[in-house]
Design an enzyme around this catalytic site. Structure first.
Site, PDB file in Angstrom:
ATOM      1  N   TYR A  65       0.801  -1.270  -0.047  1.00  0.00           N
ATOM      2  CA  TYR A  65       0.158  -0.026  -0.082  1.00  0.00           C
ATOM      3  C   TYR A  65       1.030   1.208   0.048  1.00  0.00           C
ATOM      4  CZ  TYR A  65      -3.833  -3.313   1.380  1.00  0.00           C
ATOM      5  OH  TYR A  65      -4.648  -4.228   1.740  1.00  0.00           O
ATOM      6  N   HIS A 133       0.194 -12.090   1.470  1.00  0.00           N
ATOM      7  CA  HIS A 133      -1.007 -11.264   0.947  1.00  0.00           C
ATOM      8  C   HIS A 133      -1.522 -12.030  -0.159  1.00  0.00           C
ATOM      9  CE1 HIS A 133      -1.852  -6.773  -0.042  1.00  0.00           C
ATOM     10  NE2 HIS A 133      -2.857  -7.355  -0.235  1.00  0.00           N
ATOM     11  N   LEU A 214     -17.951  -3.611   2.084  1.00  0.00           N
ATOM     12  CA  LEU A 214     -19.479  -2.810   1.598  1.00  0.00           C
ATOM     13  C   LEU A 214     -19.025  -2.659  -0.181  1.00  0.00           C
ATOM     14  CD1 LEU A 214     -19.025   0.223   4.031  1.00  0.00           C
ATOM     15  CD2 LEU A 214     -20.812  -1.596   3.824  1.00  0.00           C
ATOM     16  N   PHE A 218     -19.698   0.456  -2.819  1.00  0.00           N
ATOM     17  CA  PHE A 218     -20.981   0.316  -3.472  1.00  0.00           C
ATOM     18  C   PHE A 218     -22.024   0.483  -2.659  1.00  0.00           C
ATOM     19  CE2 PHE A 218     -24.641  -2.059  -5.232  1.00  0.00           C
ATOM     20  CZ  PHE A 218     -24.782  -1.041  -6.435  1.00  0.00           C
ATOM     21  N   PHE A 219     -22.091  -0.185  -1.461  1.00  0.00           N
ATOM     22  CA  PHE A 219     -23.287  -0.338  -0.794  1.00  0.00           C
ATOM     23  C   PHE A 219     -23.295   0.994   0.424  1.00  0.00           C
ATOM     24  CE2 PHE A 219     -22.978  -4.738  -2.248  1.00  0.00           C
ATOM     25  CZ  PHE A 219     -24.287  -4.899  -2.543  1.00  0.00           C
TER      26      PHE A 219
END
Length: 344
Positions: A65, A133, A214, A218-219
């Site tokens: 990241y 990962h 989520l 999107f949700f």
């Protein structure tokens, strides 16, 4: 509406090896960009500190990241928090991520060098939960876990995790050293792990850490009531593209209607659905906004019956979800390809 005022986040055992975490974790990835512009260091630290003040103690990062800057940010935040009350999860194994070229490395030498580098960036003496990962199919999983086992014995990591492995890989890894947690994508519109992976985890006593609970936002309305940010990686995600997104908006509308029935937000309903799939589940939603963080915490107060859970599931028929389950050119990173060479 379910809100996060003075609410005590429950503590749960993640796996059966002794790791205890907050029932809701926090995924730090978005603080340094991917789906959105990165936050300033000051604001990123403020979000992490706010999460802790609300009772979240389980923070998830990875060396890729940034790369690296996410761990550095988390390490700086930890300097302002009580380390002994926090559980840090981070990950190794994706050596380079320049789409469509992805280089994985699970060699013992890379395992050790990655761990040492993460310890330095986080500026801590140990990592609570250290994940592979993605599985490197060129290296037997026994060799990778064997080196992780040595790191546990040396006190540099406390518990071992895997992300997106195949069922066979899970069994082989667990035979070398107990696996504490499995990190997999799991949400209302991504449920492929339910048939085989979840029962296997429960058979072996492995905790489950859903990422993107989520649906990559999107949700929570991403792409529906809120536009996808320019240059967001979501632009590559099929479910947020063109006709697919138009079709998927009908799914959001149904969840929005059910959220009204339960007096909560659509995001809270979707997250509550994941949370209440079992006591061994600790989702790690991420956000850059404190109001969204508080909203996510509020999902813990939404109570659902078995009938409610089924009604919510039925509102998102998987055959109606438009678009693939993975980012384009990244299907070889999905668990179902865990024991075969990546496709070129």
């Amino acid at each position: 509406m379910a809100e996060a005022n003075e609410f005590q986040i429950p503590r749960v055992k993640l796996g059966n090896q002794g790791l205890e975490v907050s029932k809701l974790g926090f995924g730090c990835m978005s603080l340094t960009g991917v789906y959105n512009s990165p936050l300033s260091e000051e604001n990123g630290i403020a979000v992490i500190k706010h999460a802790f003040s609300k009772g979240i103690t389980f923070f998830d990062s990875a060396d890729i990241y940034g790369p690296h800057i996410n761990e550095i940010l988390l390490g700086k935040a930890l300097k302002q928090l009580p380390r002994e009350k926090i559980q840090i999860a981070t990950k190794f194994g994706i050596q380079t991520l320049e789409l469509p070229n992805v280089k994985l490395n699970g060699s013992p030498e890379y395992v050790r060098s990655s761990c040492e580098a993460s310890l330095k960036r986080l500026d801590v003496e140990y990592i609570d939960l250290y994940y592979q990962h993605r599985v490197d199919t060129k290296v037997p999983i026994e060799e990778t876990i064997g080196e992780l086992k040595k790191l546990v014995e040396e006190g540099k990591i406390k518990y071992i995790g895997l992300s997106e492995p195949s069922p066979d890989t899970i069994r082989r890894a667990h035979a070398v050293h107990p696996i504490t947690a499995l990190q997999m994508e799991w949400s209302l519109w991504t449920r492929d792990i339910e048939e085989e992976i979840i029962p296997l985890c429960r058979e072996l006593g492995i905790g489950i850490v859903p990422y993107s609970p989520l649906g990559r936002g999107f949700f929570a309305g991403k792409g529906v009531v809120e536009n996808v940010a320019a240059n967001s990686l979501l632009e590559m995600y099929p479910r947020f593209q063109g006709e697919n997104l138009d079709k998927n908006k009908a799914i959001f509308s149904r969840i929005e209607g059910l959220a009204g029935k339960h007096q909560c937000t659509p995001a809270q309903l979707a997250l509550a659905w994941v949370l209440q799939k079992g006591d061994d589940i600790v989702p790690i939603p991420g956000t850059t906004k404190i109001r969204n963080l508080d909203n996510n915490i509020g999902s813990l107060k939404v109570k659902l019956t078995e009938e409610d859970l089924k009604e919510i599931s039925d509102a998102v028929p998987l055959e109606e979800v438009a678009g693939g389950i993975s980012f384009q050119n990244m299907d070889h990173l999905r668990w179902q390809y865990g024991n075969t060479p990546p496709k070129n």
